[in-house]
Design a protein around this motif. Structure first.
Motif, PDB file in Angstrom:
ATOM      1  N   ASP A 129      41.872  43.057  41.839  1.00  0.00           N
ATOM      2  CA  ASP A 129      43.315  42.732  41.342  1.00  0.00           C
ATOM      3  C   ASP A 129      43.559  41.657  40.591  1.00  0.00           C
ATOM      4  OD1 ASP A 129      44.778  44.702  43.248  1.00  0.00           O
ATOM      5  OD2 ASP A 129      43.764  43.511  44.565  1.00  0.00           O
ATOM      6  N   VAL A 130      42.386  40.708  40.820  1.00  0.00           N
ATOM      7  CA  VAL A 130      42.071  39.508  39.860  1.00  0.00           C
ATOM      8  C   VAL A 130      40.638  39.205  39.699  1.00  0.00           C
ATOM      9  CG1 VAL A 130      42.289  37.634  41.721  1.00  0.00           C
ATOM     10  CG2 VAL A 130      43.029  37.056  39.572  1.00  0.00           C
ATOM     11  N   VAL A 131      40.396  38.567  38.419  1.00  0.00           N
ATOM     12  CA  VAL A 131      39.158  38.415  38.078  1.00  0.00           C
ATOM     13  C   VAL A 131      38.960  37.027  37.695  1.00  0.00           C
ATOM     14  CG1 VAL A 131      37.100  39.019  36.449  1.00  0.00           C
ATOM     15  CG2 VAL A 131      38.713  40.734  37.187  1.00  0.00           C
ATOM     16  N   VAL A 132      37.893  36.383  38.324  1.00  0.00           N
ATOM     17  CA  VAL A 132      37.968  34.886  37.773  1.00  0.00           C
ATOM     18  C   VAL A 132      36.575  34.503  37.114  1.00  0.00           C
ATOM     19  CG1 VAL A 132      37.632  32.523  39.035  1.00  0.00           C
ATOM     20  CG2 VAL A 132      38.968  34.095  40.318  1.00  0.00           C
ATOM     21  N   ALA A 133      36.627  34.255  36.011  1.00  0.00           N
ATOM     22  CA  ALA A 133      35.532  34.075  34.954  1.00  0.00           C
ATOM     23  C   ALA A 133      35.127  32.566  35.136  1.00  0.00           C
ATOM     24  CB  ALA A 133      36.131  34.526  33.637  1.00  0.00           C
ATOM     25  N   ALA A 134      34.079  32.485  35.948  1.00  0.00           N
ATOM     26  CA  ALA A 134      33.494  31.193  36.018  1.00  0.00           C
ATOM     27  C   ALA A 134      32.148  31.249  35.730  1.00  0.00           C
ATOM     28  CB  ALA A 134      33.593  30.836  37.644  1.00  0.00           C
ATOM     29  N   ASP A 135      31.934  31.921  34.482  1.00  0.00           N
ATOM     30  CA  ASP A 135      30.517  32.226  34.200  1.00  0.00           C
ATOM     31  C   ASP A 135      30.015  30.943  33.161  1.00  0.00           C
ATOM     32  OD1 ASP A 135      32.515  33.359  32.328  1.00  0.00           O
ATOM     33  OD2 ASP A 135      31.501  34.999  31.900  1.00  0.00           O
ATOM     34  N   GLY A 136      30.456  29.969  32.857  1.00  0.00           N
ATOM     35  CA  GLY A 136      30.114  28.767  32.271  1.00  0.00           C
ATOM     36  C   GLY A 136      30.413  28.784  30.954  1.00  0.00           C
ATOM     37  N   VAL A 137      29.737  27.757  29.989  1.00  0.00           N
ATOM     38  CA  VAL A 137      30.078  27.374  28.924  1.00  0.00           C
ATOM     39  C   VAL A 137      29.735  28.484  27.699  1.00  0.00           C
ATOM     40  CG1 VAL A 137      27.941  26.313  28.451  1.00  0.00           C
ATOM     41  CG2 VAL A 137      29.776  25.313  27.156  1.00  0.00           C
ATOM     42  N   TYR A 138      29.086  29.323  28.034  1.00  0.00           N
ATOM     43  CA  TYR A 138      28.731  30.378  27.160  1.00  0.00           C
ATOM     44  C   TYR A 138      29.291  31.673  27.893  1.00  0.00           C
ATOM     45  CZ  TYR A 138      25.150  27.301  25.007  1.00  0.00           C
ATOM     46  OH  TYR A 138      24.695  26.532  24.346  1.00  0.00           O
ATOM     47  N   SER A 139      30.533  31.528  28.532  1.00  0.00           N
ATOM     48  CA  SER A 139      31.040  32.677  29.124  1.00  0.00           C
ATOM     49  C   SER A 139      31.045  33.952  28.196  1.00  0.00           C
ATOM     50  CB  SER A 139      32.396  32.278  29.569  1.00  0.00           C
ATOM     51  OG  SER A 139      33.343  33.134  30.040  1.00  0.00           O
ATOM     52  N   GLY A 140      30.458  35.122  28.755  1.00  0.00           N
ATOM     53  CA  GLY A 140      30.740  36.211  28.103  1.00  0.00           C
ATOM     54  C   GLY A 140      31.983  36.985  28.290  1.00  0.00           C
ATOM     55  N   LEU A 141      32.998  36.528  29.345  1.00  0.00           N
ATOM     56  CA  LEU A 141      34.100  36.945  29.608  1.00  0.00           C
ATOM     57  C   LEU A 141      35.115  36.150  28.558  1.00  0.00           C
ATOM     58  CD1 LEU A 141      34.324  37.692  33.145  1.00  0.00           C
ATOM     59  CD2 LEU A 141      34.474  39.190  31.590  1.00  0.00           C
ATOM     60  N   ARG A 142      35.029  35.086  28.500  1.00  0.00           N
ATOM     61  CA  ARG A 142      35.742  34.161  27.198  1.00  0.00           C
ATOM     62  C   ARG A 142      35.383  34.762  25.901  1.00  0.00           C
ATOM     63  NH1 ARG A 142      33.504  29.550  27.548  1.00  0.00           N
ATOM     64  NH2 ARG A 142      32.381  29.738  25.439  1.00  0.00           N
ATOM     65  N   ARG A 143      34.364  34.957  25.498  1.00  0.00           N
ATOM     66  CA  ARG A 143      34.399  35.690  24.116  1.00  0.00           C
ATOM     67  C   ARG A 143      34.974  36.924  24.255  1.00  0.00           C
ATOM     68  NH1 ARG A 143      28.726  33.666  25.153  1.00  0.00           N
ATOM     69  NH2 ARG A 143      28.321  35.895  25.508  1.00  0.00           N
ATOM     70  N   ARG A 144      34.655  37.810  25.059  1.00  0.00           N
ATOM     71  CA  ARG A 144      35.678  39.132  25.259  1.00  0.00           C
ATOM     72  C   ARG A 144      37.030  39.160  25.120  1.00  0.00           C
ATOM     73  NH1 ARG A 144      34.483  44.912  25.457  1.00  0.00           N
ATOM     74  NH2 ARG A 144      32.573  44.211  25.989  1.00  0.00           N
ATOM     75  N   LEU A 145      37.701  38.209  25.655  1.00  0.00           N
ATOM     76  CA  LEU A 145      38.995  37.816  25.781  1.00  0.00           C
ATOM     77  C   LEU A 145      39.604  36.999  24.769  1.00  0.00           C
ATOM     78  CD1 LEU A 145      39.339  37.158  29.546  1.00  0.00           C
ATOM     79  CD2 LEU A 145      39.716  39.157  28.702  1.00  0.00           C
ATOM     80  N   PHE A 146      39.025  36.081  24.458  1.00  0.00           N
ATOM     81  CA  PHE A 146      39.393  35.214  22.902  1.00  0.00           C
ATOM     82  C   PHE A 146      38.203  35.137  21.904  1.00  0.00           C
ATOM     83  CE2 PHE A 146      41.460  33.679  26.894  1.00  0.00           C
ATOM     84  CZ  PHE A 146      42.484  33.488  26.528  1.00  0.00           C
ATOM     85  N   PRO A 147      37.980  36.283  21.459  1.00  0.00           N
ATOM     86  CA  PRO A 147      36.970  36.485  20.248  1.00  0.00           C
ATOM     87  C   PRO A 147      37.001  35.468  19.101  1.00  0.00           C
ATOM     88  CG  PRO A 147      38.413  38.380  20.118  1.00  0.00           C
ATOM     89  CD  PRO A 147      38.632  37.572  21.379  1.00  0.00           C
ATOM     90  N   ALA A 148      38.251  35.051  18.705  1.00  0.00           N
ATOM     91  CA  ALA A 148      38.391  34.083  17.797  1.00  0.00           C
ATOM     92  C   ALA A 148      38.145  32.636  18.156  1.00  0.00           C
ATOM     93  CB  ALA A 148      39.898  34.316  17.254  1.00  0.00           C
ATOM     94  N   ALA A 149      37.941  32.213  19.663  1.00  0.00           N
ATOM     95  CA  ALA A 149      38.093  30.887  19.800  1.00  0.00           C
ATOM     96  C   ALA A 149      36.569  30.518  19.235  1.00  0.00           C
ATOM     97  CB  ALA A 149      37.958  31.043  21.473  1.00  0.00           C
ATOM     98  N   PRO A 150      36.731  29.027  19.121  1.00  0.00           N
ATOM     99  CA  PRO A 150      35.178  28.555  18.361  1.00  0.00           C
ATOM    100  C   PRO A 150      34.189  28.457  19.336  1.00  0.00           C
ATOM    101  CG  PRO A 150      37.176  27.199  17.826  1.00  0.00           C
ATOM    102  CD  PRO A 150      37.473  28.261  18.920  1.00  0.00           C
ATOM    103  N   ALA A 151      32.795  28.659  19.114  1.00  0.00           N
ATOM    104  CA  ALA A 151      31.927  28.598  20.044  1.00  0.00           C
ATOM    105  C   ALA A 151      31.795  27.097  20.436  1.00  0.00           C
ATOM    106  CB  ALA A 151      30.544  28.981  19.340  1.00  0.00           C
ATOM    107  N   PRO A 152      30.791  26.799  21.539  1.00  0.00           N
ATOM    108  CA  PRO A 152      30.825  25.427  21.908  1.00  0.00           C
ATOM    109  C   PRO A 152      30.191  24.536  20.930  1.00  0.00           C
ATOM    110  CG  PRO A 152      30.244  27.132  23.526  1.00  0.00           C
ATOM    111  CD  PRO A 152      30.349  27.970  22.504  1.00  0.00           C
ATOM    112  N   GLY A 153      30.958  23.155  20.958  1.00  0.00           N
ATOM    113  CA  GLY A 153      30.444  22.350  19.960  1.00  0.00           C
ATOM    114  C   GLY A 153      29.596  21.270  20.599  1.00  0.00           C
ATOM    115  N   PHE A 154      28.455  20.892  19.749  1.00  0.00           N
ATOM    116  CA  PHE A 154      27.608  19.816  20.221  1.00  0.00           C
ATOM    117  C   PHE A 154      28.056  18.648  19.850  1.00  0.00           C
ATOM    118  CE2 PHE A 154      24.190  17.150  18.415  1.00  0.00           C
ATOM    119  CZ  PHE A 154      23.253  17.108  19.328  1.00  0.00           C
TER     120      PHE A 154
END
Length: 361
Positions: A129-154
């Motif tokens: 029913d609900v998915v919690v994306a707690a998969d870290g700074v390189y989150s694959g789920l974040r990239r899938r849901l927000f493909p335009a978001a910038p990559a992590p910055g140094f």
């Protein structure tokens, strides 16, 4: 309802504990073949400890911590103290070996909840029913849901280590600032200490053939406590990682998915709030899902967490820049102002972070 937590780190496990406490069926999916944490230290501030208290695990977790006076002890790389911790004026942090905090949270969950060796990068793969994306700074789920978001910055680079029991000098917690670098120390249970050397670096991904020797070289002229702790750390126990963070996202939710912790708002560790904010996320999400539909609950979670995360990100970036600055005027300013700064001013600066209160369960 059925909730699936993707990622078995500190934030993910706290979310699973909180969701089970509110009556939901929970599964934790972790891509690694086993659930474990790296051999480094971290601290939790009062806001995170309150959140753990709210879901009933605070006292059990505290058994694995040691009080650190890092919040009230500041010195320069020459050894001059600008401020010393004073009981009643300064509030200690709870310092942990990361693996032991992780293990304490893991012990709160039945083995049947945990599924290792399972990677998820597409929420449509998950029956929940609900998915919690707690998969870290390189989150694959974040990239899938927000493909335009910038990559992590140094931001900068950092070495960390933990001493063997009894191997180093006894410590109480301190923060030492130098030109372009800092050295942070926490005591740990079991007569151990953890330390971190953060240093300005223009290029990410720089490594050294002997990381232990590189740290020793960099602190050669620093206070004896720093030198002794590095010397007391086994070379293979020295970790070297770049410090990354994320620009604010347009939302922390999408459909039935909620981003949590570093997947949503990775920050530099300079405020000691990375794990703290993930723990806050977890209890707010579980409380939101307690009595509302998934859509309404996730909207409430996003509304509660995104502004706070944006504030923490801004403050942590500013402190990271100051902590690794080589500007003479900044160090002169701190050397002049910190010794005479009233305790009320310092407390007021910490208040927006530390005075946060969790929802009632």
């Amino acid at each position: 309802m059925k909730a699936v937590v993707v990622g078995g780190g500190i934030g993910g496990l706290t979310a699973a504990i909180a969701l089970r406490r509110t009556g939901h069926e929970v599964a934790v999916l972790e891509r690694a073949p086993e659930l474990r944490e790296i051999g480094a230290g971290l601290s939790l501030a009062p806001n995170a400890m309150r959140a753990l208290d709210a879901v009933g695990v605070g006292e059990r977790v505290r058994k694995h911590s040691a009080p650190s006076e890092v919040t009230g002890t500041l010195r320069t790389s020459s050894g001059r103290y600008l401020r010393r911790f004073r009981a009643g004026r300064d509030e200690p942090l709870a310092a942990f070996h990361r693996a032991e905090l992780h293990g304490a949270l893991l012990a709160e969950l039945p083995e049947s909840v945990l599924h290792t060796g399972t990677e998820v990068t597409d929420p449509s793969e998950v029956d929940a029913d609900v998915v919690v994306a707690a998969d870290g700074v390189y989150s694959g789920l974040r990239r899938r849901l927000f493909p335009a978001a910038p990559a992590p910055g140094f931001r900068y680079t950092c070495w960390r280590g933990v001493t063997e029991p009894g191997a180093g000098p006894p410590v109480r917690g301190s923060f030492t600032m130098g030109r372009g670098a800092y050295f942070m120390i926490h005591p740990l249970p079991g007569d151990r200490s953890c330390w971190a050397l953060g240093a300005a670096e223009s290029t990410p991904g720089v490594t050294y053939p002997d990381e232990h020797a590189e740290v020793s070289r960099r602190v050669a002229d620093w206070p004896a406590e720093a030198r002794d702790l590095v010397a007391a750390t086994r070379p293979e126990a020295v970790l070297h990682n770049d410090i990354l963070d994320l620009d604010p996202l347009p939302a922390f939710t999408s459909g039935r998915v909620a981003l949590l912790g570093d997947a949503a708002h990775a920050v530099p560790p300079d405020l000691g709030q990375g794990a703290c904010q993930a723990i806050e996320d977890a209890v707010v999400l579980a409380a939101s899902l307690r009595a509302a539909s998934v859509g309404d609950a996730l909207a409430a979670y996003d509304s509660a967490r995104r502004p706070r995360a944006a504030y923490v990100t801004k403050q942590a970036r500013g402190k990271a820049a100051a902590d690794t600055s080589s500007a003479w005027w900044l160090h002169f300013l701190l050397a002049v102002t910190v010794p005479v700064m009233p305790a009320s001013v310092i407390r007021r600066q910490a208040s927006p972070l530390w005075d946060w209160a969790p929802p009632i369960f």
